[in-house]
Scaffold this motif. Structure first.
Motif, PDB file in Angstrom:
ATOM      1  N   LEU A  84      71.910  66.043  55.273  1.00 30.87           N
ATOM      2  CA  LEU A  84      71.840  64.971  55.520  1.00 30.87           C
ATOM      3  C   LEU A  84      71.019  64.126  54.525  1.00 30.87           C
ATOM      4  O   LEU A  84      70.880  62.966  54.183  1.00 30.87           O
ATOM      5  CB  LEU A  84      71.468  64.482  56.845  1.00 30.87           C
ATOM      6  N   LEU A  85      70.127  64.933  53.808  1.00 32.17           N
ATOM      7  CA  LEU A  85      69.165  64.673  53.042  1.00 32.17           C
ATOM      8  C   LEU A  85      69.770  63.666  51.914  1.00 32.17           C
ATOM      9  O   LEU A  85      68.933  62.575  51.506  1.00 32.17           O
ATOM     10  CB  LEU A  85      68.257  65.928  52.138  1.00 32.17           C
ATOM     11  N   PRO A  86      70.501  63.951  51.046  1.00 33.72           N
ATOM     12  CA  PRO A  86      71.112  63.093  49.937  1.00 33.72           C
ATOM     13  C   PRO A  86      71.511  61.615  50.627  1.00 33.72           C
ATOM     14  O   PRO A  86      71.417  60.484  50.087  1.00 33.72           O
ATOM     15  CB  PRO A  86      72.299  63.739  49.473  1.00 33.72           C
ATOM     16  N   ALA A  87      72.190  61.645  51.739  1.00 35.91           N
ATOM     17  CA  ALA A  87      72.487  60.665  52.416  1.00 35.91           C
ATOM     18  C   ALA A  87      71.428  59.511  52.673  1.00 35.91           C
ATOM     19  O   ALA A  87      71.511  58.354  52.736  1.00 35.91           O
ATOM     20  CB  ALA A  87      73.478  60.756  53.636  1.00 35.91           C
ATOM     21  N   LEU A  88      70.332  60.169  53.194  1.00 38.78           N
ATOM     22  CA  LEU A  88      69.158  59.382  53.765  1.00 38.78           C
ATOM     23  C   LEU A  88      68.386  58.947  52.616  1.00 38.78           C
ATOM     24  O   LEU A  88      67.922  57.876  52.756  1.00 38.78           O
ATOM     25  CB  LEU A  88      68.332  60.249  54.697  1.00 38.78           C
ATOM     26  N   MET A  89      68.224  59.651  51.685  1.00 37.94           N
ATOM     27  CA  MET A  89      67.872  59.017  50.276  1.00 37.94           C
ATOM     28  C   MET A  89      68.503  58.062  49.589  1.00 37.94           C
ATOM     29  O   MET A  89      67.789  57.155  49.288  1.00 37.94           O
ATOM     30  CB  MET A  89      67.586  60.241  48.987  1.00 37.94           C
ATOM     31  N   ARG A  90      69.713  57.819  49.601  1.00 37.15           N
ATOM     32  CA  ARG A  90      70.494  57.017  49.301  1.00 37.15           C
ATOM     33  C   ARG A  90      70.542  55.678  50.077  1.00 37.15           C
ATOM     34  O   ARG A  90      70.220  54.505  49.593  1.00 37.15           O
ATOM     35  CB  ARG A  90      71.918  57.322  49.327  1.00 37.15           C
ATOM     36  N   ALA A  91      70.346  55.993  51.236  1.00 33.40           N
ATOM     37  CA  ALA A  91      70.142  54.642  52.275  1.00 33.40           C
ATOM     38  C   ALA A  91      68.754  54.193  52.058  1.00 33.40           C
ATOM     39  O   ALA A  91      68.422  52.916  51.827  1.00 33.40           O
ATOM     40  CB  ALA A  91      70.275  55.296  53.925  1.00 33.40           C
ATOM     41  N   GLY A  92      67.900  54.995  51.891  1.00 36.76           N
ATOM     42  CA  GLY A  92      66.333  54.285  51.686  1.00 36.76           C
ATOM     43  C   GLY A  92      66.279  53.723  50.277  1.00 36.76           C
ATOM     44  O   GLY A  92      65.594  52.663  50.460  1.00 36.76           O
ATOM     45  N   SER A  93      67.075  53.926  49.314  1.00 35.54           N
ATOM     46  CA  SER A  93      66.922  53.128  47.924  1.00 35.54           C
ATOM     47  C   SER A  93      67.576  51.932  48.266  1.00 35.54           C
ATOM     48  O   SER A  93      67.323  50.963  47.541  1.00 35.54           O
ATOM     49  CB  SER A  93      67.708  54.074  46.951  1.00 35.54           C
ATOM     50  N   GLU A  94      68.784  51.809  48.930  1.00 35.42           N
ATOM     51  CA  GLU A  94      69.360  50.398  49.207  1.00 35.42           C
ATOM     52  C   GLU A  94      68.708  49.699  49.968  1.00 35.42           C
ATOM     53  O   GLU A  94      68.477  48.431  49.825  1.00 35.42           O
ATOM     54  CB  GLU A  94      70.598  50.908  49.757  1.00 35.42           C
ATOM     55  N   CYS A  95      67.740  50.184  50.723  1.00 34.63           N
ATOM     56  CA  CYS A  95      66.903  49.447  51.629  1.00 34.63           C
ATOM     57  C   CYS A  95      65.639  48.580  50.838  1.00 34.63           C
ATOM     58  O   CYS A  95      65.302  47.674  51.004  1.00 34.63           O
ATOM     59  CB  CYS A  95      66.282  50.139  52.709  1.00 34.63           C
ATOM     60  N   ARG A  96      65.360  49.495  49.761  1.00 33.29           N
ATOM     61  CA  ARG A  96      64.190  48.964  48.729  1.00 33.29           C
ATOM     62  C   ARG A  96      64.914  47.854  47.965  1.00 33.29           C
ATOM     63  O   ARG A  96      64.128  46.827  47.830  1.00 33.29           O
ATOM     64  CB  ARG A  96      63.723  50.104  48.169  1.00 33.29           C
ATOM     65  N   SER A  97      65.789  48.134  47.488  1.00 32.18           N
ATOM     66  CA  SER A  97      66.526  46.807  46.749  1.00 32.18           C
ATOM     67  C   SER A  97      68.110  46.878  46.769  1.00 32.18           C
ATOM     68  O   SER A  97      68.533  47.699  46.398  1.00 32.18           O
ATOM     69  CB  SER A  97      65.936  46.723  45.316  1.00 32.18           C
ATOM     70  N   SER A  98      68.604  45.795  47.431  1.00 31.06           N
ATOM     71  CA  SER A  98      70.004  45.757  47.542  1.00 31.06           C
ATOM     72  C   SER A  98      70.596  44.633  46.781  1.00 31.06           C
ATOM     73  O   SER A  98      71.522  44.021  47.030  1.00 31.06           O
ATOM     74  CB  SER A  98      70.530  45.770  48.993  1.00 31.06           C
ATOM     75  N   CYS A  99      70.201  44.461  45.564  1.00 24.87           N
ATOM     76  CA  CYS A  99      70.512  43.008  44.575  1.00 24.87           C
ATOM     77  C   CYS A  99      71.564  43.828  43.975  1.00 24.87           C
ATOM     78  O   CYS A  99      71.410  44.975  43.211  1.00 24.87           O
ATOM     79  CB  CYS A  99      69.353  42.862  43.880  1.00 24.87           C
ATOM     80  N   ARG A 100      72.688  43.175  44.188  1.00 26.77           N
ATOM     81  CA  ARG A 100      74.051  43.731  43.500  1.00 26.77           C
ATOM     82  C   ARG A 100      75.052  42.587  43.319  1.00 26.77           C
ATOM     83  O   ARG A 100      74.839  41.561  43.645  1.00 26.77           O
ATOM     84  CB  ARG A 100      74.536  44.845  44.331  1.00 26.77           C
ATOM     85  N   LEU A 101      76.056  43.057  42.323  1.00 22.52           N
ATOM     86  CA  LEU A 101      77.088  42.126  42.260  1.00 22.52           C
ATOM     87  C   LEU A 101      77.992  41.939  43.671  1.00 22.52           C
ATOM     88  O   LEU A 101      78.224  42.852  44.178  1.00 22.52           O
ATOM     89  CB  LEU A 101      77.950  42.602  41.215  1.00 22.52           C
ATOM     90  N   THR A 102      78.439  40.811  43.584  1.00 26.26           N
ATOM     91  CA  THR A 102      79.425  40.419  44.587  1.00 26.26           C
ATOM     92  C   THR A 102      80.517  39.607  44.267  1.00 26.26           C
ATOM     93  O   THR A 102      80.420  38.886  43.382  1.00 26.26           O
ATOM     94  CB  THR A 102      78.760  39.941  45.871  1.00 26.26           C
ATOM     95  N   ASN A 103      81.630  39.648  44.861  1.00 30.33           N
ATOM     96  CA  ASN A 103      82.753  38.614  44.719  1.00 30.33           C
ATOM     97  C   ASN A 103      82.770  37.502  45.578  1.00 30.33           C
ATOM     98  O   ASN A 103      82.440  37.580  46.458  1.00 30.33           O
ATOM     99  CB  ASN A 103      84.033  39.360  44.816  1.00 30.33           C
ATOM    100  N   ILE A 104      82.889  36.201  44.893  1.00 35.34           N
ATOM    101  CA  ILE A 104      82.668  34.933  45.381  1.00 35.34           C
ATOM    102  C   ILE A 104      83.782  34.138  45.092  1.00 35.34           C
ATOM    103  O   ILE A 104      84.593  34.376  44.089  1.00 35.34           O
ATOM    104  CB  ILE A 104      81.345  34.317  45.418  1.00 35.34           C
ATOM    105  N   SER A 105      84.102  33.218  45.867  1.00 34.94           N
ATOM    106  CA  SER A 105      85.214  31.985  45.459  1.00 34.94           C
ATOM    107  C   SER A 105      84.585  30.869  45.545  1.00 34.94           C
ATOM    108  O   SER A 105      83.477  30.389  46.271  1.00 34.94           O
ATOM    109  CB  SER A 105      86.157  31.894  46.698  1.00 34.94           C
ATOM    110  N   ILE A 106      84.859  29.906  44.455  1.00 36.09           N
ATOM    111  CA  ILE A 106      84.368  28.584  44.122  1.00 36.09           C
ATOM    112  C   ILE A 106      85.340  27.777  44.096  1.00 36.09           C
ATOM    113  O   ILE A 106      86.488  27.909  43.754  1.00 36.09           O
ATOM    114  CB  ILE A 106      83.493  28.529  42.792  1.00 36.09           C
ATOM    115  N   THR A 107      85.354  26.616  45.079  1.00 36.48           N
ATOM    116  CA  THR A 107      86.487  25.452  45.028  1.00 36.48           C
ATOM    117  C   THR A 107      85.947  24.547  44.036  1.00 36.48           C
ATOM    118  O   THR A 107      84.862  23.979  44.082  1.00 36.48           O
ATOM    119  CB  THR A 107      86.358  25.030  46.491  1.00 36.48           C
ATOM    120  N   LEU A 108      86.709  24.066  43.216  1.00 37.44           N
ATOM    121  CA  LEU A 108      86.956  23.040  42.145  1.00 37.44           C
ATOM    122  C   LEU A 108      87.579  21.899  42.714  1.00 37.44           C
ATOM    123  O   LEU A 108      89.064  22.317  42.903  1.00 37.44           O
ATOM    124  CB  LEU A 108      87.316  23.650  40.754  1.00 37.44           C
TER     125      LEU A 108
END
Length: 130
Positions: free
Chosen positions: A11-35
């Motif tokens: 479980l240690l690697p999974a917990l370490m990944r979860a911890g890093s995501e909580c510190r900074s979860s700034c990431r790309l995401t797909n969005i839709s824009i209406t023109l």
């Protein structure tokens, strides 16, 4: 006792990944824009990428008027621009819409020269809403 150790090691690697995501979860995401172009009589929805997520921030208990205060937000680090041209527009009508496409993101101070630093609406607009 040995079984508990094996489970913890697995479980240690999974917990370490979860911890890093909580510190900074700034990431790309797909969005839709209406023109919508009233002059061209058309409305479309395009897909692009933007930055979303939380950035670590700290707020002082005491704010000095001599010290500048800002919070980091999730911003574009690198971006490009793409264009969409509305079809069937009358002559001399501006039929081209240019929009940013995020390539990467970072937690940084919001630059109001190039970014709307306000809160975005969670309401999705569509061509049928008008």
């Amino acid at each position: 006792m040995r079984m508990h150790f094996v489970v913890m090691v697995m479980l240690l690697p999974a917990l370490m990944r979860a911890g890093s995501e909580c510190r900074s979860s700034c990431r790309l995401t797909n969005i839709s824009i209406t023109l919508e172009s009233e002059e061209c009589g058309s409305c479309i929805t395009i897909d692009t990428t933007a930055c979303t997520g939380l950035c670590k921030t700290q707020e002082s208990v005491y704010r000095s008027p001599l010290m500048l205060f800002y919070q980091n937000t999730c911003n574009f680090r690198e971006w490009t621009h793409e264009t969409y041209e509305f079809k069937g527009c009358p002559a001399r009508t501006d039929s081209v819409f240019t929009y940013p496409v995020a390539l990467s993101c970072e937690c940084s101070k919001c630059n109001s020269d190039i970014t709307d630093c306000g809160v975005l609406s969670q309401q999705t607009l569509s061509c049928n809403a008008h």
